[in-house]
Structures are given as structure tokens and as C-alpha cells.
Design an enzyme around this catalytic site. Structure first.
Site, PDB file in Angstrom:
ATOM      1  N   ARG A 151      61.275 -28.646 -25.898  1.00  0.00           N
ATOM      2  CA  ARG A 151      60.623 -29.319 -24.906  1.00  0.00           C
ATOM      3  C   ARG A 151      61.399 -29.355 -23.568  1.00  0.00           C
ATOM      4  O   ARG A 151      60.976 -29.231 -22.330  1.00  0.00           O
ATOM      5  CB  ARG A 151      59.994 -30.553 -25.357  1.00  0.00           C
ATOM      6  CG  ARG A 151      59.429 -31.386 -24.138  1.00  0.00           C
ATOM      7  CD  ARG A 151      58.491 -32.527 -24.349  1.00  0.00           C
ATOM      8  NE  ARG A 151      59.069 -33.409 -25.458  1.00  0.00           N
ATOM      9  CZ  ARG A 151      60.012 -34.120 -25.624  1.00  0.00           C
ATOM     10  NH1 ARG A 151      60.681 -34.218 -24.676  1.00  0.00           N
ATOM     11  NH2 ARG A 151      60.559 -34.836 -26.638  1.00  0.00           N
TER      12      ARG A 151
ATOM     13  N   TYR B 294      39.905 -25.537  -5.622  1.00  0.00           N
ATOM     14  CA  TYR B 294      39.410 -24.995  -6.976  1.00  0.00           C
ATOM     15  C   TYR B 294      38.705 -26.417  -7.739  1.00  0.00           C
ATOM     16  O   TYR B 294      39.362 -27.491  -7.698  1.00  0.00           O
ATOM     17  CB  TYR B 294      40.812 -24.635  -7.688  1.00  0.00           C
ATOM     18  CG  TYR B 294      40.411 -24.586  -9.183  1.00  0.00           C
ATOM     19  CD1 TYR B 294      39.367 -23.808  -9.778  1.00  0.00           C
ATOM     20  CD2 TYR B 294      41.019 -25.390 -10.073  1.00  0.00           C
ATOM     21  CE1 TYR B 294      39.107 -23.761 -11.238  1.00  0.00           C
ATOM     22  CE2 TYR B 294      40.888 -25.227 -11.465  1.00  0.00           C
ATOM     23  CZ  TYR B 294      39.816 -24.589 -12.170  1.00  0.00           C
ATOM     24  OH  TYR B 294      39.677 -24.439 -13.392  1.00  0.00           O
TER      25      TYR B 294
ATOM     26  N   ASP C  32      48.916 -24.547  -3.254  1.00  0.00           N
ATOM     27  CA  ASP C  32      48.565 -23.807  -4.398  1.00  0.00           C
ATOM     28  C   ASP C  32      48.561 -22.334  -4.129  1.00  0.00           C
ATOM     29  O   ASP C  32      47.679 -21.855  -3.517  1.00  0.00           O
ATOM     30  CB  ASP C  32      47.337 -24.159  -4.932  1.00  0.00           C
ATOM     31  CG  ASP C  32      46.587 -23.688  -6.188  1.00  0.00           C
ATOM     32  OD1 ASP C  32      47.051 -22.589  -6.380  1.00  0.00           O
ATOM     33  OD2 ASP C  32      45.975 -24.299  -7.094  1.00  0.00           O
TER      34      ASP C  32
ATOM     35  N   LYS D 275      46.530 -16.471 -13.529  1.00  0.00           N
ATOM     36  CA  LYS D 275      45.667 -15.453 -12.712  1.00  0.00           C
ATOM     37  C   LYS D 275      46.862 -14.283 -12.428  1.00  0.00           C
ATOM     38  O   LYS D 275      47.275 -13.626 -13.334  1.00  0.00           O
ATOM     39  CB  LYS D 275      45.395 -16.208 -11.534  1.00  0.00           C
ATOM     40  CG  LYS D 275      44.713 -17.468 -11.913  1.00  0.00           C
ATOM     41  CD  LYS D 275      43.506 -17.247 -12.648  1.00  0.00           C
ATOM     42  CE  LYS D 275      42.730 -18.601 -13.076  1.00  0.00           C
ATOM     43  NZ  LYS D 275      43.248 -19.829 -12.997  1.00  0.00           N
TER      44      LYS D 275
HETATM   45  C1  LIG Z   1      43.417 -21.743  -7.459  1.00  0.00           C
HETATM   46  C2  LIG Z   1      43.577 -22.536  -8.808  1.00  0.00           C
HETATM   47  N1  LIG Z   1      44.410 -23.545  -9.087  1.00  0.00           N
HETATM   48  C3  LIG Z   1      44.450 -23.947 -10.272  1.00  0.00           C
HETATM   49  C4  LIG Z   1      43.811 -23.583 -11.396  1.00  0.00           C
HETATM   50  C5  LIG Z   1      44.091 -24.135 -12.720  1.00  0.00           C
HETATM   51  O1  LIG Z   1      44.722 -23.201 -13.521  1.00  0.00           O
HETATM   52  P1  LIG Z   1      44.470 -23.276 -15.172  1.00  0.00           P
HETATM   53  O2  LIG Z   1      43.241 -22.735 -15.331  1.00  0.00           O
HETATM   54  O3  LIG Z   1      45.851 -22.271 -15.700  1.00  0.00           O
HETATM   55  O4  LIG Z   1      44.859 -24.577 -15.606  1.00  0.00           O
HETATM   56  C6  LIG Z   1      43.128 -22.662 -10.963  1.00  0.00           C
HETATM   57  C7  LIG Z   1      42.092 -22.183 -12.059  1.00  0.00           C
HETATM   58  O5  LIG Z   1      41.156 -21.507 -12.036  1.00  0.00           O
HETATM   59  C8  LIG Z   1      42.876 -22.004  -9.941  1.00  0.00           C
HETATM   60  O6  LIG Z   1      41.960 -20.927  -9.653  1.00  0.00           O
END
Ligand SMILES: Cc1ncc(COP(=O)(O)O)c(C=O)c1O
Length: 389
Positions: A56, A109, A182, A207
Site C-alpha cells: 500500500r 465532469y 484535471d 482515459k
Molecule cells: C475529466 C475527468 N476527470 C475525472 C474522471 C474520473 O475518473 P475515473 O472514472 O477514473 O474515476 C473522469 C471520468 O470520466 C473524467 O472524464
């Protein structure tokens, strides 16, 4: 090449392939092995080999990925998590306390908005939404002394709005807050927010970073040592870490990020050109379009404009749903950033959780994650789906 050279001198693709790992001294293994181990033999009590005591806290497969992420984002230290949302939650707990406040994008998001609205808010962390493209609106949303994070997505999901990273970093810093970016949509190949003044990067590595739709993961990259130390503590104390097999897959994807992103961008540009002159399409959202309100800022801070394209159809929600269902090469599905093209209806799918809130999206909106298939096949598929043939 030393780690120092990887991080500060080598080109992006060289860092993507080499940073974070030197061939194993025992076997010469060129690729970091999957260390499927929870614990490590100690040479006497406290006699750790290379600092590893429990997986961990650290695992060599994860260390390699984290080194690569830090090198690509040009940050101090990288952290790999079980998902993007796990990374976000860890960041919030490391930087905010009950009573603190966060400024969020007004088209964040949906899962990020849900995290703040339904998980962090009951624990006392307040938030205000503001348009990322409007620096004055972000400044006005800040509560001096209470705002600890200004959260930026650029481009945003799903409307591809653009925030000016440099300007928003100075707005955040003037108020004593950190700028979080992000960077999931752009990936570090297209944009490196830490070099423009951001303090910490969030990724859903699910992604573009992973790139093959075969693993869920998240990451944080901190610009300075103090924040890196806080994140190191919280990553271990909370424990939402990425497992070694997931780290292996994500790291493998990361090595080809540059070539994949260039093809995503090439194909997205073809798709945008096609949609822009299609009679069934009323509006196309892509920061590469010269009339896009964020075009000038995007051209300044991004290498190219990415693989995400959204558009509205003339026939309302019913037609938007039909287009999503008729497409064949574009697979109907959530997520984005993989080699295969995906199509979705944000209102009913990825952004269903923000329905009825200030983040609700238009019902006639369709979102594409343009993959790296043959561009002509993508255009023919969209034409068929839009024409109803
Ligand atoms: C821009 C963005 N940030 C964060 C996330 C969250 O990531 P995760 O689905 O890997 O938890 C997503 C998921 O679609 C996203 O599109």
C-alpha cells in the site's frame, strides 16, 4: 541516461518510454515487472531493500509508473490511484478541512461534481461553480481565506470550454489557494499545466494516459515538495492505490501517448470539418475551431486541440439518441481516450448525475471520443448515423 536527464532534458516521447525505470539490474528486464507482492523481506528489523516494506505504501511497478507520470507532467512527484475519483478524493482530504471552500468548473465532469456535492459537502467542504473560461467569474467565486482549491478542467467535459491556466493560477495564488488542473482530456502530451503555474495535476488515467480502455486508474502529480509530502502521507493513509497489474497496463499505455495523441488530433480535425458542414448538425464544440471562444488561449497553452468533439443536432434529443444508437464504428459507451472511437449522449449517460443541477447539459448534445481508426471510416459512420441510413 540518468533520471535527472530524463526529467529535465529529454523530449516528451523519450521520457514517456524511459522515465521512471532503469532496466532491472538482476535480469536486465526492459519493462518493469508486475510485482505481485503485498510485502517485502527485510534484512533485519527495519532493513528495507530500496525502501519497500508493504505494497500500500509502495510497490516497484507503481513506483515506475509514478516516476513516468511526474516526468511527463514535469512535476516533483507522481501518485497512482485506483481511479481518477480516488485520486480526487485523496487530494481533497490532503488539502481541505471542514469549513473550507472549493471553486469548481460549471461544466465539470459529472462524477467530480457528484463527489463534491454528495460526498465532500456532507463532510463540510463547500463549493461554488464558475465558468472556467471567465477569469473574473472564477475570481468572484473565491471566498478569501476560505477557498483552498480552484479546480480547473481544460478542455472541459463535455463542452470543451477552455480555461486560461496561467491567469487562473495567479487568481488562485493571490487568494492563497492552490490551482488544481484535471489534465485528463488534454494529457501531458498536449498541455503541461504545472509549467504554467498550476500546483497539482489530476488524471483519470483510465482515459488517454492508459489509452486502451483496459484499465481504470487515477493519478496526481504535485509541483512542489511540500504538497508532494502531504500527498505521499494521504495516499498511504487512505490507501486508494493502484494495484501492480493496473500500473503495468497504464505504464504500457503511457509509452505511446505522443503518437496516439497525434493521431487522435488528426482524426478529430477531420471529424470536426465533416460535422461543421453537415445539415443535421447545429453546433460543433472543438477548441481547434477558430471561432471557438477559447481558441486563442488553447492555441497558446496546448500543442494541439485533442481528440474530444461534442456537437448538437438539429432534431433535438430524439435525434441525438438515434445518432448514438445508429453509429457502428463509434461504439456507444461511456469513457473516452481509448484507441477505439466512442459515442455517447452526455445528458442520459456521463452527465446524468448532474441532471437538474446548474451543470445540466443540453439534451441534443452528442459527445465523441475520436479514436485512431482510419479517418474515412469514422466519417462514413457519422454520415450514416446522422442521415438515418
Ligand atoms: C475529466 C475527468 N476527470 C475525472 C474522471 C474520473 O475518473 P475515473 O472514472 O477514473 O474515476 C473522469 C471520468 O470520466 C473524467 O472524464
Amino acid at each position: 541516461m540518468s533520471e535527472q536527464q530524463h526529467r529535465h532534458k529529454a523530449g516528451f516521447e523519450t521520457r514517456a518510454i524511459h522515465a521512471g525505470y532503469e532496466p532491472d539490474p538482476t535480469t536486465g528486464a526492459v519493462i518493469p515487472p508486475i510485482y505481485a507482492t503485498s510485502t517485502y523481506k527485510q534484512d533485519g528489523v527495519g532493513g528495507l531493500r530500496g525502501g519497500y516494506e508493504y505494497s500500500r505504501s509502495a510497490n516497484p511497478t507503481r513506483t515506475a509508473l509514478e516516476g513516468a507520470l511526474a516526468a511527463l507532467e514535469e512535476g516533483e512527484r507522481g501518485f497512482a490511484f485506483a481511479s481518477g475519483l480516488a485520486a480526487e478524493d485523496t487530494l481533497v482530504r490532503a488539502t481541505c478541512r471542514p469549513g473550507d471552500h472549493v471553486v469548481l468548473p460549471d461544466d465539470a465532469y459529472g462524477g467530480t461534481f457528484r463527489l463534491f456535492a454528495q460526498v465532500e459537502a456532507p463532510w463540510g467542504i463547500e463549493h461554488t461553480s464558475a465558468a472556467v473560461a471567465d477569469v473574473d467569474a472564477v475570481r468572484a467565486a473565491i471566498r478569501p481565506g476560505q477557498t483552498k482549491l480552484v479546480w480547473l478542467e481544460t478542455p472541459t467535459n463535455p463542452l470543451l470550454n477552455i480555461g486560461d491556466i496561467e491567469a487562473l493560477a495567479s487568481v488562485a495564488h493571490d487568494a492563497g489557494a492552490l490551482l488544481v488542473v484535471d489534465n485528463t482530456f488534454a494529457s501531458p502530451y498536449l498541455q503541461q499545466p504545472l509549467t504554467l503555474g498550476a500546483d497539482v495535476i489530476v488524471h483519470s488515467t483510465t482515459k488517454y494516459a492508459g489509452g486502451h480502455s483496459d484499465v481504470v486508474g487515477g493519478a496526481l502529480v504535485a509541483r512542489d515538495l511540500d504538497l508532494a509530502d502531504q500527498l505521499t502521507f494521504h495516499q498511504n493513509a487512505i490507501g486508494a492505490v493502484a494495484g501492480p497489474f493496473d500500473c503495468f497496463l497504464t505504464h504500457r499505455g503511457l509509452k505511446t501517448l505522443g503518437v496516439r495523441m497525434d493521431r487522435h488530433c488528426d482524426n478529430a480535425e477531420r471529424v470536426v470539418e465533416f460535422l461543421s458542414s453537415h445539415p443535421a448538425v447545429s453546433e460543433v464544440f472543438y477548441p481547434g475551431i477558430e471561432t471557438h471562444p477559447g481558441h486563442a488561449v488553447a492555441a497558446r497553452q496546448m500543442r494541439r486541440f485533442g481528440g474530444m468533439v461534442s456537437f448538437r443536432v438539429t432534431g433535438g434529443e430524439e435525434q441525438a439518441l438515434r445518432v448514438c444508437e445508429r453509429a457502428e464504428v463509434f461504439t456507444l459507451g461511456e469513457s473516452l481516450g481509448g484507441v477505439e472511437s466512442l459515442i455517447e449522449h452526455p445528458g442520459r449517460m456521463t452527465h446524468a448525475s448532474v441532471s437538474g443541477t446548474e451543470l445540466e447539459v443540453a439534451a441534443d448534445l452528442v459527445r465523441l471520443s475520436v479514436g485512431i481508426e482510419t479517418a474515412d471510416d469514422l466519417l462514413a459512420d457519422l454520415d450514416r448515423a446522422l442521415s438515418g441510413g
